[in-house]
Design an enzyme around this catalytic site. Sequence first.
Site, PDB file in Angstrom:
ATOM      1  N   SER A 173     -11.105  -0.855  -1.027  1.00 46.86           N
ATOM      2  CA  SER A 173      -9.860  -0.787  -0.257  1.00 46.86           C
ATOM      3  C   SER A 173     -10.070  -1.087   1.215  1.00 46.86           C
ATOM      4  CB  SER A 173      -9.273   0.627  -0.315  1.00 46.86           C
ATOM      5  OG  SER A 173      -8.557   0.817  -1.473  1.00 46.86           O
TER       6      SER A 173
ATOM      7  N   ASP B  82       0.841  -1.191   0.000  1.00 48.01           N
ATOM      8  CA  ASP B  82       0.000   0.000   0.000  1.00 48.01           C
ATOM      9  C   ASP B  82       0.881   1.248   0.000  1.00 48.01           C
ATOM     10  OD1 ASP B  82      -2.268   1.885   0.826  1.00 48.01           O
ATOM     11  OD2 ASP B  82      -3.302  -0.033   0.868  1.00 48.01           O
TER      12      ASP B  82
ATOM     13  N   HIS C 280      -3.563   6.213   3.222  1.00 47.47           N
ATOM     14  CA  HIS C 280      -4.419   5.083   2.862  1.00 47.47           C
ATOM     15  C   HIS C 280      -3.985   3.778   3.541  1.00 47.47           C
ATOM     16  CE1 HIS C 280      -5.786   1.943  -0.049  1.00 47.47           C
ATOM     17  NE2 HIS C 280      -6.817   2.749  -0.227  1.00 47.47           N
TER      18      HIS C 280
END
Length: 898
Positions: free
Chosen positions: A530, A169, A219
């Site tokens: 996600s 990620d 994120h």
Amino acid sequence: MKPFIYYSVVYSLLGASAVLAAIPLSSIQRVSNAPTVPNKFIVEVDTTANIPNKRAYARTLDAVYDSIKARDVQFDVNKEYEASGVFVGASLTISSTPDAVALEAIPGVKAIYPVTLFKAPAPVEKHVVSGPGDAKAIPSIFSTHVATGVDKVHAKGFFGKGIKIGILDTGIDYTHPLLGGAIGAGKKILGGYDFVGDAYTGANEPIPDNDPLDQCQGHGTHVAGIIAADPNNPYNITGVAYESSLYAYRIFGCDGSVSDDIIVDALLKGVEDGNDILTLSLGGADGWTSSVSSVVASRIAKSGKIVTIAAGNDGSDGSWYTSSPGNGIDVISVGSVENTVIPVQQALVHGVEHAPIPYYTFPALPIDGEWPIYVLTPNDLTIPNDACNPLPDSTPDLSEYLVIVRRGTCPFVTKVANIQAKGAQRALFYDNGNGPLGLSLDFPASLISAEDGLFLVEQFKANAPIKLSFPQGGEIVNIQSPTGGLMSTFSTYGPTNDFYFKPSISAPGGNILSLLPVPLGSLAVMSGTSMATPFAAGSAALLLEVKGKTAATARAARTLFETTAVSVRSARDELSLPQTLTQQGSGLINVYDALFATTSVSTGQLILNDTANYKALHTFTVKNNGKTAKSYTLSHQAAGTALTIQENSIFPSHGPVPLVQNAANVIITPSKFTLRPGQSLPVVALFTPPRGLDTTRYPVYSGFIHIAGPGENFHVSYLGLAASLKTKQVVDNTDVFFGEKIPTIVDSTGNAQAAPTNYTFAGEDYPTFLFRLAFGSRVVRLDVVQPDIKVEAGLNNRGLFDGHWFTFPHLVKSGSFARVKVVGPVAEWNSVSRNNEDFSADGNGVNVVAMDAPTFANGTTIPNGSYRLLFRALKVTGNRTKQEDYETWLSPIVGIFA
Ligand SMILES: *[C@@H]1O[C@H](CO)[C@@H](O)[C@H](O)[C@H]1NC(C)=O
Ligand SMILES: *[C@@H]1O[C@H](CO)[C@@H](O)[C@H](O)[C@H]1NC(C)=O
Ligand SMILES: *[C@@H]1O[C@H](CO)[C@@H](O)[C@H](O)[C@H]1NC(C)=O
Ligand SMILES: *[C@@H]1O[C@H](CO)[C@@H](O)[C@H](O)[C@H]1NC(C)=O
Ligand SMILES: *[C@@H]1O[C@H](CO)[C@@H](O)[C@H](O)[C@H]1NC(C)=O
Ligand SMILES: *[C@@H]1O[C@H](CO)[C@@H](O)[C@H](O)[C@H]1NC(C)=O
């Protein structure tokens, strides 16, 4: 075709489907938007190949390098992959004109893949959503855990201890107190690697280092929190597997994209570090299962690791738009279900007695102090277009008020501009019945319910001394989500163009409260597949802890999750059809049953394929792993049949994809039986496709064979198409989007070339080829041909070639395709996604091939002369050697005089 992103979604963008006026061709940038990184490719070698002089080389790869050099191709090695049994090869950048066909023919070369770019997940900290639900605070156990049985697994004392999960990620802020505060042995985050560095964008050189810290993007920290946030915090955020250990693989910089070669590198490092599970909340629309990251991820899964990958956030684009690497055949592709609650903030009411007013923003609106309200149209409670036009001169200075505006008609930004013109500095919009919406505005404003809006209007009319304030860092309030438990509208629809079952399952991904890097605010609500993906990864960790950390358990994981999942309805109404399995996969993950059920079913998916490749008969087994005899009853449960193509059109239906009731018929034999402890029984299912459907809608039917045991429920999912994919038109030959028919050549003036035209290639004077695909294609190519060509004529072999974009032509030496006489190829792509209808610069609305140099694909100059361009796209399931399996388009005469 173009790689796109995912992962965090702003609802307002999804809802806004403005009617498109035709887009002028001249507005299209005359720059190639090829899907792959120029001059870069990944070569995979076959270490068992019989190579001349093999003994002279330590590695097959070295032999291959020498063979490439012997062909006068200059290259740099970016990375080598040496995961024996999974992937051996290298990522190369070529600095001289390559000869890809020759490369493909080198002994020891197993495959050559182009390198695709994947955009970075955009962090949406200020996420928001809600609807007209009641605003009562809900007792706060972590709602997503309750919805999936994770709370019951936790109650049994399982938290993922001893399981390692690698997260590919943006990196992780391991300084976060809920993630252990540090990295290293003995910590929650055991280690990791930064493959790229802060400044990496996908377009520049990565600068790797050992530290996967992310304090700029965020994120990956949200993802990590969903898996492993420590409990006992004021927000009740609790990771699904918070005793598991994490590795952080940072493959995005603070902004931008990542290319496939880095994803592959990180996947293999994840394996090397001994992770049991790898999870990737990233990807891009692809439609096929063959990209290099899909292939490598799938092989890792097959080797006995669990790999969870986001299904994608392209739900509004409709069916046949799945993402890679989630398309990897053996990986678990994860769709998103809406959380049952929405964490929001609330405004306090002063001056009159009233409960706090929830507003659909998280975190709190940055508004200090107490503000009186000003209602623009107090005498019209149903005004459709409040503040859509400049406000009247009689409007006072709004800077000292909280402005109350009704939602509707024009975009929120228009309303904001109009009230700002009168000095407004803060506002609340009240709902007009349209329901859920998140705002992401550069202005402190949020949506509230219609009821609360009307209350404020009444107070204003009554001249009540009402004021509102917005506590910062205030208590989080959970309100009921009106769409809780349904599929998130943004969740991508399958199947793949080669008819694989994607997504596999779904997990909570809409309105998820989790962590952010400390400098970015420590926590946030985000939505996306996600968020669903790490939920599945955490669930997989619980599975490995309970069932044992073996390759066999890992390989069985997807079937266990699929067969125990719970079907998701298509609407709130109890009587609504089950959602198409092309969006929900096998349904919402049901972690407790996946881990503790004492019945097992041998397969989770039955693929019926299209009518031309139809497989009617399927077998699976049911096994009783319990200590007592059990009786089972099997039945058919059809889901809604998805009409994947619009009526009287070649274009896909937009999401939410329309559903009809027409269902397949299934004969299940036997449909009732009893099994002793340890006994298993094969079951045969014979399918007949649904009747009465319009094949031009390309109806994808799906559903479950439901298996009811004593106090247990299981299902096997099936999927079929009541039409033949071979008949599906792939090339957009309409004038729907540009007001002129495409494909077309755009000339130097930005207009469609109608008559024969000569191009000098000086400055802007070059042809630009523009095309769209209404459906994915395995082979798309553009050739220079003689102007008098008859496409069916010609007997010569075509020349061999490769591409600037380094696309990989397959050797086609025979068949009618090879008999079409071409002067030379300009480009070829393989396994191309269809386009969507996003014509923005970042969108995937159209493909552009700017022929800004008069060269063939191999870089050789096209001799002066008059030609045409021949465009061909292979139909799905077509044979690449057969000209008749292609759709073709021939351009007007193009003179090349450079
Ligand atoms: C956290 O959970 C506890 C117990 O379930 C509850 O009393 C408390 O209100 C919750 N806190 C929040 C912020 O939701
Ligand atoms: C469906 O059929 C096509 C054509 O034979 C084949 O290429 C494809 O692999 C099949 N899909 C699956 C999932 O078996
Ligand atoms: C293009 O150039 C060629 C060679 O000069 C000439 O014969 C032809 O007429 C030109 N065509 C157009 C459309 O100008
Ligand atoms: C490049 O491609 C053209 C067209 O196919 C061909 O005629 C030419 O020989 C190729 N050049 C080289 C160096 O292979
Ligand atoms: C494609 O067609 C050729 C020629 O008819 C045939 O030999 C080949 O087996 C076909 N390929 C596939 C994948 O069906
Ligand atoms: C091609 O045509 C252009 C324009 O007429 C001319 O300048 C150039 O010299 C020609 N090239 C060759 C190789 O003849």
